[in-house]
Design an enzyme around this catalytic site. Sequence first.
Site, mmCIF file in Angstrom:
data_model
loop_
_atom_site.group_PDB
_atom_site.id
_atom_site.type_symbol
_atom_site.label_atom_id
_atom_site.label_comp_id
_atom_site.label_asym_id
_atom_site.label_seq_id
_atom_site.Cartn_x
_atom_site.Cartn_y
_atom_site.Cartn_z
ATOM 1 N N SER A 95 14.473 10.689 7.307
ATOM 2 C CA SER A 95 13.152 10.530 6.685
ATOM 3 C C SER A 95 13.219 10.736 5.183
ATOM 4 O O SER A 95 12.253 10.462 4.474
ATOM 5 C CB SER A 95 12.148 11.502 7.316
ATOM 6 O OG SER A 95 12.629 12.825 7.246
ATOM 7 N N ARG A 96 14.332 11.288 4.679
ATOM 8 C CA ARG A 96 14.490 11.462 3.217
ATOM 9 C C ARG A 96 15.943 11.780 2.871
ATOM 10 O O ARG A 96 16.782 11.880 3.753
ATOM 11 C CB ARG A 96 13.564 12.570 2.701
ATOM 12 C CG ARG A 96 13.716 13.889 3.419
ATOM 13 C CD ARG A 96 12.589 14.837 2.986
ATOM 14 N NE ARG A 96 12.288 15.804 4.016
ATOM 15 C CZ ARG A 96 12.864 16.993 4.128
ATOM 16 N NH1 ARG A 96 13.773 17.358 3.265
ATOM 17 N NH2 ARG A 96 12.539 17.808 5.106
ATOM 18 N N GLY A 97 16.178 11.955 1.579
ATOM 19 C CA GLY A 97 17.466 12.449 1.100
ATOM 20 C C GLY A 97 18.668 11.593 1.485
ATOM 21 O O GLY A 97 18.612 10.361 1.504
ATOM 22 N N ARG A 141 9.657 16.397 11.226
ATOM 23 C CA ARG A 141 8.289 16.629 10.750
ATOM 24 C C ARG A 141 7.747 15.526 9.848
ATOM 25 O O ARG A 141 6.548 15.272 9.820
ATOM 26 C CB ARG A 141 8.216 17.957 9.973
ATOM 27 C CG ARG A 141 8.291 19.184 10.854
ATOM 28 C CD ARG A 141 8.742 20.366 10.037
ATOM 29 N NE ARG A 141 10.077 20.104 9.536
ATOM 30 C CZ ARG A 141 11.131 20.898 9.750
ATOM 31 N NH1 ARG A 141 10.992 22.000 10.416
ATOM 32 N NH2 ARG A 141 12.319 20.582 9.275
ATOM 33 N N SER A 142 8.629 14.877 9.074
ATOM 34 C CA SER A 142 8.152 13.965 8.027
ATOM 35 C C SER A 142 7.968 12.547 8.547
ATOM 36 O O SER A 142 8.760 11.643 8.220
ATOM 37 C CB SER A 142 9.142 13.942 6.859
ATOM 38 O OG SER A 142 9.530 15.224 6.506
ATOM 39 N N ASN A 152 23.343 13.958 10.353
ATOM 40 C CA ASN A 152 22.963 14.367 8.993
ATOM 41 C C ASN A 152 21.903 15.463 8.952
ATOM 42 O O ASN A 152 21.896 16.279 8.046
ATOM 43 C CB ASN A 152 22.472 13.107 8.250
ATOM 44 C CG ASN A 152 21.727 13.442 6.988
ATOM 45 O OD1 ASN A 152 22.341 13.702 5.950
ATOM 46 N ND2 ASN A 152 20.396 13.461 7.044
ATOM 47 N N TYR A 177 23.568 32.074 1.805
ATOM 48 C CA TYR A 177 23.948 30.891 2.580
ATOM 49 C C TYR A 177 24.669 31.239 3.877
ATOM 50 O O TYR A 177 25.193 30.364 4.550
ATOM 51 C CB TYR A 177 24.836 30.015 1.680
ATOM 52 C CG TYR A 177 24.814 28.530 1.995
ATOM 53 C CD1 TYR A 177 23.713 27.742 1.697
ATOM 54 C CD2 TYR A 177 25.917 27.918 2.585
ATOM 55 C CE1 TYR A 177 23.713 26.382 1.962
ATOM 56 C CE2 TYR A 177 25.926 26.550 2.854
ATOM 57 C CZ TYR A 177 24.819 25.786 2.539
ATOM 58 O OH TYR A 177 24.818 24.436 2.796
ATOM 59 N N LYS A 186 27.889 25.272 9.249
ATOM 60 C CA LYS A 186 28.666 24.122 8.782
ATOM 61 C C LYS A 186 30.156 24.298 9.112
ATOM 62 O O LYS A 186 30.859 23.315 9.356
ATOM 63 C CB LYS A 186 28.471 23.915 7.274
ATOM 64 C CG LYS A 186 27.050 23.522 6.879
ATOM 65 C CD LYS A 186 26.630 22.169 7.442
ATOM 66 C CE LYS A 186 25.370 21.636 6.771
ATOM 67 N NZ LYS A 186 24.903 20.362 7.340
ATOM 68 N N THR A 213 18.438 17.090 -3.850
ATOM 69 C CA THR A 213 17.458 16.534 -2.900
ATOM 70 C C THR A 213 16.392 17.596 -2.635
ATOM 71 O O THR A 213 16.476 18.705 -3.160
ATOM 72 C CB THR A 213 18.122 16.194 -1.558
ATOM 73 O OG1 THR A 213 18.562 17.424 -0.972
ATOM 74 C CG2 THR A 213 19.303 15.247 -1.717
HETATM 75 N N1 LIG Z 1 21.417 18.581 -0.884
HETATM 76 C C1 LIG Z 1 22.586 19.192 -0.990
HETATM 77 O O1 LIG Z 1 22.887 19.867 -1.986
HETATM 78 C C2 LIG Z 1 23.603 19.011 0.084
HETATM 79 C C3 LIG Z 1 24.943 19.312 -0.207
HETATM 80 C C4 LIG Z 1 25.908 19.171 0.789
HETATM 81 C C5 LIG Z 1 25.544 18.772 2.044
HETATM 82 N N2 LIG Z 1 24.233 18.511 2.313
HETATM 83 C C6 LIG Z 1 23.926 18.107 3.690
HETATM 84 O O2 LIG Z 1 23.428 16.776 3.676
HETATM 85 C C7 LIG Z 1 22.547 16.604 4.774
HETATM 86 C C8 LIG Z 1 21.239 16.028 4.285
HETATM 87 O O3 LIG Z 1 20.706 16.913 3.320
HETATM 88 P P1 LIG Z 1 19.576 16.499 2.297
HETATM 89 O O4 LIG Z 1 19.879 17.250 1.046
HETATM 90 O O5 LIG Z 1 19.388 15.036 2.263
HETATM 91 O O6 LIG Z 1 18.344 17.234 3.015
HETATM 92 P P2 LIG Z 1 16.773 16.986 3.035
HETATM 93 O O7 LIG Z 1 16.335 16.127 1.896
HETATM 94 O O8 LIG Z 1 16.179 18.333 3.195
HETATM 95 O O9 LIG Z 1 16.592 16.160 4.394
HETATM 96 C C9 LIG Z 1 16.847 16.763 5.613
HETATM 97 C C10 LIG Z 1 16.541 15.784 6.710
HETATM 98 O O10 LIG Z 1 16.810 16.426 7.969
HETATM 99 C C11 LIG Z 1 15.665 16.322 8.790
HETATM 100 N N3 LIG Z 1 15.595 17.460 9.705
HETATM 101 C C12 LIG Z 1 15.508 18.776 9.399
HETATM 102 N N4 LIG Z 1 15.453 19.502 10.511
HETATM 103 C C13 LIG Z 1 15.507 18.618 11.551
HETATM 104 C C14 LIG Z 1 15.511 18.769 12.950
HETATM 105 N N5 LIG Z 1 15.415 19.962 13.531
HETATM 106 N N6 LIG Z 1 15.582 17.652 13.720
HETATM 107 C C15 LIG Z 1 15.655 16.414 13.153
HETATM 108 N N7 LIG Z 1 15.662 16.238 11.825
HETATM 109 C C16 LIG Z 1 15.590 17.325 11.029
HETATM 110 C C17 LIG Z 1 14.509 16.234 7.830
HETATM 111 O O11 LIG Z 1 13.418 15.614 8.481
HETATM 112 P P3 LIG Z 1 11.954 16.300 8.570
HETATM 113 O O12 LIG Z 1 11.452 16.416 7.172
HETATM 114 O O13 LIG Z 1 11.196 15.361 9.402
HETATM 115 O O14 LIG Z 1 12.143 17.635 9.182
HETATM 116 C C18 LIG Z 1 15.085 15.364 6.723
HETATM 117 O O15 LIG Z 1 14.999 14.005 7.072
HETATM 118 C C19 LIG Z 1 22.429 17.958 5.457
HETATM 119 O O16 LIG Z 1 23.328 18.027 6.521
HETATM 120 C C20 LIG Z 1 22.835 18.921 4.354
HETATM 121 O O17 LIG Z 1 23.318 20.137 4.846
HETATM 122 C C21 LIG Z 1 23.259 18.601 1.366
#
Ligand SMILES: NC(=O)c1ccc[n+]([C@@H]2O[C@H](COP(=O)([O-])OP(=O)(O)OC[C@H]3O[C@@H](n4cnc5c(N)ncnc54)[C@H](OP(=O)(O)O)[C@@H]3O)[C@@H](O)[C@H]2O)c1
Length: 249
Positions: free
Chosen positions: A12-14, A36-37, A88, A150, A157, A188
């Site tokens: 839904s995002r990111g 949720r989104s 993801n 963390y 992870k 994000t």
């Molecule tokens: N951003 C960073 O700095 C970073 C760095 C390294 C790795 N990552 C990894 O990259 C991935 C994506 O991160 P992002 O930064 O794009 O995060 P984000 O913008 O917070 O997006 C998270 C996504 O996961 C969904 N989500 C959360 N809980 C969920 C659940 N219980 N069931 C189904 N969907 C769920 C959210 O949907 P809803 O809004 O609908 O809940 C949203 O679409 C994650 O695995 C994160 O750990 C992120």
Amino acid sequence: MTQKVALVTGSSRGIGKATAIRLAEAGYDIVINYARSKKGALETAEQVEALGRKALVLKANVGDVAKIKEMFAQIDEEFGRLDVFVNNAASGVQRPAMELEESHWDWTLNINSKALLFCAQEAAKLMERNGGGKIVSISSLGSIRYLENYTAVGVSKAALEALTRYLAVELAPKNIVVNAVSGGAVDTEALKHFPNRNELLQEAAEKTPAGRMVEIEDMVNSVMFLLSDDSSMIRGQTIIVDGGISLLV
Ligand SMILES: NC(=O)c1ccc[n+]([C@@H]2O[C@H](COP(=O)([O-])OP(=O)(O)OC[C@H]3O[C@@H](n4cnc5c(N)ncnc54)[C@H](OP(=O)(O)O)[C@@H]3O)[C@@H](O)[C@H]2O)c1
């Protein structure tokens, strides 16, 4: 040519949304999952459909195994196949170790670690019908190094990366390739939940040897490489996409 199908959890995002759109550009029909989104998920679907591909939007909390099973039953009903699964979706409680409660641990580990096992089981059943598939998970540097607040996410992870190795071996006979991509900080919405967001962003901007922060597209590029036939002999690995920041002490 058969029409291939990809599931991206948390699209839904990111990073998940960008991955879903890139997979649609590459010709896949897309299963968009969210918790949720709904609005964000529908926006992803609109963009997928604008590329001439089908989009199936499924709400499912991936921390709940019953919801995972329902989601895969719907994928089976709609498409009858699955070729790619991008694990993801992530969540997590950001607290010092001494402040973590059992519910925080369960919430974080269920969504970030347990989901991979039970989604991969269901994905493998669909993938093996058509001779195989590819699974890529998204991890983060907290799996291998200390990051403030963390603990729960970092451990979740680390479990995800270990599970990636086990699944890579046990799903190989089904011609399913399993890997992960781990990223440095990406700006994000996820970072909004970090109490130390500003410091993290500043550190990444100033110290990354490559000279800039990791962007969403850097992560997606590596995911797409691991989903391509060029990487089919890479198994059970976690590729670190961080511009070199984890090489510094
Ligand atoms: N951003 C960073 O700095 C970073 C760095 C390294 C790795 N990552 C990894 O990259 C991935 C994506 O991160 P992002 O930064 O794009 O995060 P984000 O913008 O917070 O997006 C998270 C996504 O996961 C969904 N989500 C959360 N809980 C969920 C659940 N219980 N069931 C189904 N969907 C769920 C959210 O949907 P809803 O809004 O609908 O809940 C949203 O679409 C994650 O695995 C994160 O750990 C992120």
